[in-house]
Each structure stands twice: as structure tokens, then as C-alpha cells.
Design a protein around this motif. Structure first.
Motif, PDB file in Angstrom:
ATOM      1  N   LEU A 134     -68.342  46.638 -57.233  1.00 46.88           N
ATOM      2  CA  LEU A 134     -69.599  46.335 -56.553  1.00 46.88           C
ATOM      3  C   LEU A 134     -70.831  46.818 -57.329  1.00 46.88           C
ATOM      4  O   LEU A 134     -71.957  46.662 -56.863  1.00 46.88           O
ATOM      5  CB  LEU A 134     -69.583  46.942 -55.143  1.00 46.88           C
ATOM      6  CG  LEU A 134     -68.550  46.331 -54.202  1.00 46.88           C
ATOM      7  CD1 LEU A 134     -68.367  47.219 -52.973  1.00 46.88           C
ATOM      8  CD2 LEU A 134     -68.943  44.922 -53.802  1.00 46.88           C
ATOM      9  N   GLU A 180     -66.667  45.366 -45.099  1.00 41.90           N
ATOM     10  CA  GLU A 180     -68.096  45.418 -44.817  1.00 41.90           C
ATOM     11  C   GLU A 180     -68.708  46.519 -45.676  1.00 41.90           C
ATOM     12  O   GLU A 180     -68.248  47.658 -45.648  1.00 41.90           O
ATOM     13  CB  GLU A 180     -68.316  45.716 -43.341  1.00 41.90           C
ATOM     14  CG  GLU A 180     -69.762  45.694 -42.926  1.00 41.90           C
ATOM     15  CD  GLU A 180     -69.922  45.972 -41.450  1.00 41.90           C
ATOM     16  OE1 GLU A 180     -70.611  46.943 -41.110  1.00 41.90           O
ATOM     17  OE2 GLU A 180     -69.329  45.226 -40.634  1.00 41.90           O
ATOM     18  N   GLU A 187     -72.890  44.352 -44.720  1.00 41.60           N
ATOM     19  CA  GLU A 187     -72.694  42.968 -45.140  1.00 41.60           C
ATOM     20  C   GLU A 187     -71.257  42.738 -45.559  1.00 41.60           C
ATOM     21  O   GLU A 187     -70.658  43.582 -46.226  1.00 41.60           O
ATOM     22  CB  GLU A 187     -73.611  42.628 -46.315  1.00 41.60           C
ATOM     23  CG  GLU A 187     -75.085  42.672 -45.964  1.00 41.60           C
ATOM     24  CD  GLU A 187     -75.952  42.246 -47.132  1.00 41.60           C
ATOM     25  OE1 GLU A 187     -75.438  41.642 -48.088  1.00 41.60           O
ATOM     26  OE2 GLU A 187     -77.158  42.533 -47.077  1.00 41.60           O
ATOM     27  N   GLN A 188     -70.700  41.599 -45.188  1.00 35.05           N
ATOM     28  CA  GLN A 188     -69.338  41.255 -45.585  1.00 35.05           C
ATOM     29  C   GLN A 188     -69.285  41.016 -47.094  1.00 35.05           C
ATOM     30  O   GLN A 188     -70.137  40.334 -47.657  1.00 35.05           O
ATOM     31  CB  GLN A 188     -68.866  39.981 -44.859  1.00 35.05           C
ATOM     32  CG  GLN A 188     -68.602  40.187 -43.378  1.00 35.05           C
ATOM     33  CD  GLN A 188     -67.405  41.082 -43.138  1.00 35.05           C
ATOM     34  OE1 GLN A 188     -66.362  40.945 -43.769  1.00 35.05           O
ATOM     35  NE2 GLN A 188     -67.543  42.014 -42.206  1.00 35.05           N
ATOM     36  N   GLN A 189     -68.283  41.599 -47.739  1.00 39.61           N
ATOM     37  CA  GLN A 189     -68.067  41.428 -49.175  1.00 39.61           C
ATOM     38  C   GLN A 189     -66.584  41.174 -49.407  1.00 39.61           C
ATOM     39  O   GLN A 189     -65.734  41.757 -48.731  1.00 39.61           O
ATOM     40  CB  GLN A 189     -68.453  42.703 -49.937  1.00 39.61           C
ATOM     41  CG  GLN A 189     -69.894  43.087 -49.852  1.00 39.61           C
ATOM     42  CD  GLN A 189     -70.741  42.327 -50.850  1.00 39.61           C
ATOM     43  OE1 GLN A 189     -70.248  41.758 -51.812  1.00 39.61           O
ATOM     44  NE2 GLN A 189     -72.035  42.301 -50.602  1.00 39.61           N
ATOM     45  N   VAL A 220     -63.647  41.786 -52.042  1.00 41.74           N
ATOM     46  CA  VAL A 220     -63.301  42.612 -53.195  1.00 41.74           C
ATOM     47  C   VAL A 220     -61.824  42.449 -53.517  1.00 41.74           C
ATOM     48  O   VAL A 220     -61.015  42.151 -52.632  1.00 41.74           O
ATOM     49  CB  VAL A 220     -63.619  44.111 -52.956  1.00 41.74           C
ATOM     50  CG1 VAL A 220     -65.104  44.345 -52.796  1.00 41.74           C
ATOM     51  CG2 VAL A 220     -62.864  44.664 -51.771  1.00 41.74           C
ATOM     52  N   LYS A 280     -61.607  41.215 -47.538  1.00 41.94           N
ATOM     53  CA  LYS A 280     -62.981  41.321 -47.061  1.00 41.94           C
ATOM     54  C   LYS A 280     -63.182  42.675 -46.388  1.00 41.94           C
ATOM     55  O   LYS A 280     -62.390  43.097 -45.553  1.00 41.94           O
ATOM     56  CB  LYS A 280     -63.298  40.204 -46.079  1.00 41.94           C
ATOM     57  CG  LYS A 280     -63.408  38.865 -46.755  1.00 41.94           C
ATOM     58  CD  LYS A 280     -64.020  37.846 -45.853  1.00 41.94           C
ATOM     59  CE  LYS A 280     -64.153  36.552 -46.640  1.00 41.94           C
ATOM     60  NZ  LYS A 280     -64.989  35.590 -45.995  1.00 41.94           N
TER      61      LYS A 280
END
Length: 65
Positions: A24, A4, A8-10, A12, A2
Motif C-alpha cells: 500500500l 478496509e 476505504e475498501q482495498q 491486497v 479485500k
């Protein structure tokens, strides 16, 4: 992992910045990037490793007047 992305938290799977951009949806886009507040030139994105909790900012050019 994870990270940011633009506030926003993503999640990958990428371990390097250029891979994360592709994952992304910015793979071919001309963008400016900053990792943890430091500018990352396009030429060094392939060698820039990501770590959990990193803060990535991706900026695109805006058109108009």
C-alpha cells in the motif's frame, strides 16, 4: 483479499500486515497501525496475519505547529 484501510475498501495480495503496508506504499514509512481496533507494534507486524474483511488503520506523524 479485500480489507478496509483507513475507512476505504482495498484489495491486497498480502497475507501479513508488514506485506500489506509495503503493498500500500507504507513499506519504509514510520507509521502506527491498528488492526480491527487493536494496536499492532512494529515488531509484530511480520507475524500478524490478515483475513478478508479486516479493518486496518494506518496513522502517520504530522509535522507543524
Amino acid at each position: 483479499m479485500k480489507i478496509e484501510v483507513n475507512g476505504e475498501q482495498q484489495a491486497v495480495t498480502a497475507t501479513h500486515l508488514h506485506e500489506a503496508l509495503a503493498e500500500l506504499g507504507w513499506g519504509e514509512a514510520r507509521v502506527a497501525t491498528a488492526l480491527n481496533g487493536s494496536f499492532v507494534p512494529a515488531a509484530t507486524r511480520g507475524a500478524t496475519q490478515l483475513s478478508p474483511g479486516d479493518r486496518l488503520e494506518v496513522l502517520t506523524a504530522m509535522q507543524g505547529g
